[in-house]
Design an enzyme around this catalytic site. Structure first.
Site, short mmCIF file in Angstrom:
data_model
loop_
_atom_site.label_atom_id
_atom_site.label_comp_id
_atom_site.label_asym_id
_atom_site.label_seq_id
_atom_site.Cartn_x
_atom_site.Cartn_y
_atom_site.Cartn_z
N GLU A 36 -5.11 25.08 45.68
CA GLU A 36 -5.98 25.39 44.54
C GLU A 36 -6.10 26.89 44.42
O GLU A 36 -6.26 27.60 45.42
CB GLU A 36 -7.37 24.76 44.77
CG GLU A 36 -8.32 25.04 43.63
CD GLU A 36 -9.71 24.46 43.83
OE1 GLU A 36 -9.96 23.85 44.89
OE2 GLU A 36 -10.54 24.63 42.92
N ILE A 69 -10.05 32.82 41.39
CA ILE A 69 -10.06 34.28 41.18
C ILE A 69 -11.40 34.70 40.58
O ILE A 69 -12.03 33.93 39.86
CB ILE A 69 -8.91 34.71 40.21
CG1 ILE A 69 -8.80 36.24 40.13
CG2 ILE A 69 -9.08 34.10 38.84
CD1 ILE A 69 -7.57 36.76 39.39
N ILE A 94 -12.71 38.50 38.83
CA ILE A 94 -12.68 39.95 38.62
C ILE A 94 -14.14 40.34 38.51
O ILE A 94 -14.80 40.13 37.49
CB ILE A 94 -11.89 40.32 37.34
CG1 ILE A 94 -10.42 39.88 37.46
CG2 ILE A 94 -11.95 41.84 37.10
CD1 ILE A 94 -9.62 40.52 38.57
N GLY A 99 -10.94 42.71 30.83
CA GLY A 99 -10.32 42.97 29.53
C GLY A 99 -9.14 43.92 29.62
O GLY A 99 -8.70 44.48 28.62
N LYS A 100 -8.64 44.14 30.82
CA LYS A 100 -7.51 45.08 30.99
C LYS A 100 -6.25 44.37 31.46
O LYS A 100 -5.27 45.02 31.82
CB LYS A 100 -7.89 46.14 32.03
CG LYS A 100 -9.01 47.06 31.59
CD LYS A 100 -9.33 48.06 32.68
CE LYS A 100 -10.34 49.09 32.18
NZ LYS A 100 -10.74 50.04 33.24
N GLY A 101 -6.30 43.05 31.53
CA GLY A 101 -5.13 42.32 32.00
C GLY A 101 -5.02 42.26 33.52
O GLY A 101 -4.03 41.77 34.05
N ALA A 110 -10.85 33.36 30.71
CA ALA A 110 -10.10 32.98 31.91
C ALA A 110 -8.98 31.99 31.56
O ALA A 110 -7.86 32.13 32.03
CB ALA A 110 -11.04 32.36 32.94
N TYR A 170 -5.05 32.44 32.46
CA TYR A 170 -4.27 31.48 33.27
C TYR A 170 -3.02 31.02 32.51
O TYR A 170 -1.96 30.88 33.08
CB TYR A 170 -5.13 30.27 33.64
CG TYR A 170 -6.37 30.60 34.43
CD1 TYR A 170 -6.35 31.62 35.39
CD2 TYR A 170 -7.56 29.91 34.25
CE1 TYR A 170 -7.49 31.93 36.12
CE2 TYR A 170 -8.70 30.21 34.98
CZ TYR A 170 -8.66 31.22 35.92
OH TYR A 170 -9.77 31.52 36.64
#
Lengths: 200, 215
Positions: B110, B113, B115, B122-124, B157, B161
Site C-alpha cells: 500500500e 504520502i 506533503i 501545488g508544485k508537482g 491528491a 496519483y
C-alpha cells in the site's frame, strides 16, 4: 468441551443464529483455519499466518476480544447449537459509521446450506440496526465465486476490483470490493424483534 | 491554515544528505528522528488529516509520545519502507512517503504520502515523490502491484496519483463522513508492467546487467 452448548442467542435467524465467540472453541476455530480448503479464500493463507498453532489462536482470540473496533460473533446451527463459523465487522468507527465485513464457514459439512447467506444478513442487520452503521464493505478474492454469490444474495454490490492483487496457485487473481449502504438494506430480524421504528 | 507554532527545520548539509532516490525537484532520503516534531506538526494539520482520512484511522491529535512510537514502528518494521521527501534546491524536508505491507508472499504494497509543508504544495512535488516511491517499489523491491486508498474529497491528491500512473480500481460509496456530508473511499492501483522506471533503471545500470547476463 461442549459444542452443543447453545450459548447466548444474540441475533436469531431461521437456520443459524449469531452468538458470542467462545474461548473453549478456540481449537475448533484453529482447525477451521488450518483446513486449506476453508482458508484458501482467506487473507491469512498468504499472510504467512499458517499453520496456526494453539498459541497463535489464543493470542488472536485475546486480541480480537479486547479490540473494541472489532465486533465478532460465532455462527451456530440453530437445530444443533453446533458452531459452524465466525463472522465479524472490523474497523467499526463511530465517526465514519463504516465497517469491513468478514466471514468464515469453517465446518465443511455446513457448506452449501445457505448458512453463509443467512449469517451475512444477520450481521448486516446487527451493523445497520444496532450499531447504526451507514456503510459496510468487504474484500474477496475473485475465485471465491460461491462467496461472491452469497454476498450478492445478502445485498452487497460490486464496488470495484484490485487487479492481480492476490497470488494463489501460481497465478495472480483480482481482489473484488463490494459494499452496501444502510438505506439499501431491509432488516430481516432485529427491527421487528426489538420493536424499533423503520427507516423513513 | 492555522499554524500553532513554527518548527525550526534543521538545515540539511551535504554531509548528512543521503539521496536515496534522486528526482528532478525532490529526492527521497531517510526519515530523521530529529525531524519527528516536524512530522508530528504535519500530521496535526487538520486540513491534511481530514482530507487523507487520518482522523478516523488514528488517534488525533498526535502527541509527542505517539510520534515517537510511530517513528520507532516505521524504523524497526521490515514491512514498511518509509522515506522523507526533500526539496532538491534547499534540502528542506517537505513530506514523507511510504510503502506499507511489503515482504509478504503477495508482492504487493500500500502506498501512502503526505506533503506536509503548505508552501511545498501545488508544485508537482507530490507527483514526483509518488513516481520515485513507485520506482523504488517496482525496481528495487520487485513488487507486482501497489495500491492506495484516498478520500473522494481529496481531488488534488487523486489527480497527482493519476499523473503518477495509478488507475482507479473502485470506490466504496459514502464510506466516510465530514461535516455531515458522506464521501466515497477511492481505491487505486498500478501494476509493475504498467510502470516505466523514471530514474532507478538507468541509474543502477539494470539494462547493462541484463545484457551482461545474456552474453
Amino acid at each position: 468441551m461442549s459444542e452443543v452448548d447453545q450459548g447466548d442467542i444474540i441475533v436469531p435467524g431461521e437456520k443459524v443464529f449469531l452468538g458470542q465467540m467462545r474461548k473453549d472453541l478456540a481449537p475448533v476455530y484453529r482447525r477451521w483455519v488450518n483446513d486449506l480448503h476453508v482458508s484458501r479464500t482467506l487473507g491469512i493463507i498468504n499472510d504467512q499466518g499458517l499453520p496456526m498453532t494453539d498459541q497463535d489462536e489464543e493470542e488472536w482470540f485475546e486480541a480480537a476480544r479486547k479490540d473494541k473496533s472489532e465486533v465478532l460473533f460465532g455462527i451456530y446451527e440453530r437445530e444443533s447449537g453446533k458452531a459452524v463459523g465466525n463472522t465479524g465487522l472490523s474497523g467499526v468507527r463511530q465517526q465514519n459509521r463504516s465497517a469491513e465485513f468478514g466471514i468464515i464457514i469453517g465446518e465443511r459439512s455446513s457448506h452449501g446450506k445457505g448458512y453463509g447467506t443467512e449469517a451475512t444478513r444477520l450481521i448486516l442487520d446487527y451493523g445497520f440496526t444496532v450499531l447504526g452503521l451507514h456503510h459496510i464493505w468487504l474484500r474477496c478474492v475473485a475465485f471465491n465465486e460461491a462467496g461472491i454469490r452469497v454476498y450478492q444474495k445478502a445485498g452487497f454490490r460490486e464496488a470495484g476490483r484490485f487487479r492481480e492483487a492476490w497470488q494463489f496457485g501460481g497465478r495472480q487473481h483480482d481482489v473484488i470490493l463490494m459494499d452496501i449502504l444502510a438505506r439499501e438494506f431491509k432488516s430481516p430480524v432485529l427491527q421487528d424483534l426489538l420493536g424499533v421504528p423503520g427507516r423513513e | 491554515m492555522i499554524r500553532g507554532r513554527v518548527i525550526k527545520k534543521t538545515p540539511d548539509t551535504l554531509i548528512d544528505r543521503d539521496v536515496v532516490v534522486p528526482g528532478e525537484r525532490v529526492y527521497l532520503g531517510q526519515m530523521r528522528k530529529e525531524l519527528a516534531p516536524l512530522y508530528r506538526h504535519w500530521a496535526n494539520d487538520l486540513e491534511v488529516a481530514t482530507k487523507v482520512g487520518l482522523i478516523s484511522r488514528h488517534n488525533f491529535p498526535m502527541t509527542d509520545e505517539d510520534e515517537r512510537e510511530w517513528f520507532e514502528e516505521l524504523r524497526t518494521s521490515r514491512s514498511i519502507a518509509a522515506f522523507a521527501v526533500y526539496e532538491h534546491k534547499t534540502g528542506d524536508p517537505v513530506g514523507y512517503t511510504a510503502l506499507i505491507g511489503i515482504g509478504s508472499t503477495q508482492r504487493g504494497a500500500e502506498f501512502g504520502i503526505a506533503i506536509g509543508e503548505p508552501t511545498a504544495r501545488g508544485k508537482g512535488y507530490g507527483t514526483e515523490a509518488t513516481r520515485l516511491t513507485l520506482d523504488y517499489g517496482f525496481t528495487i523491491l520487485g513488487l507486482h502491484y501497489i495500491w492506495l486508498e484516498c478520500t473522494s474529497i481529496n481531488q488534488r491528491a487523486l489527480k497527482a496519483y493519476e499523473r503518477a500512473g495509478f488507475k482507479e480500481a473502485g470506490r466504496i460509496r459514502e464510506a466516510g463522513e465530514l461535516a455531515g456530508e458522506r464521501y466515497d473511499t477511492v481505491f487505486m492501483d498500478i501494476l509493475a508492467r504498467e510502470f516505466e522506471s523514471p530514474v532507478l533503471r538507468d541509474l543502477l545500470g539494470i539494462e547493462d546487467m541484463r545484457q551482461g547476463q545474456a552474453t
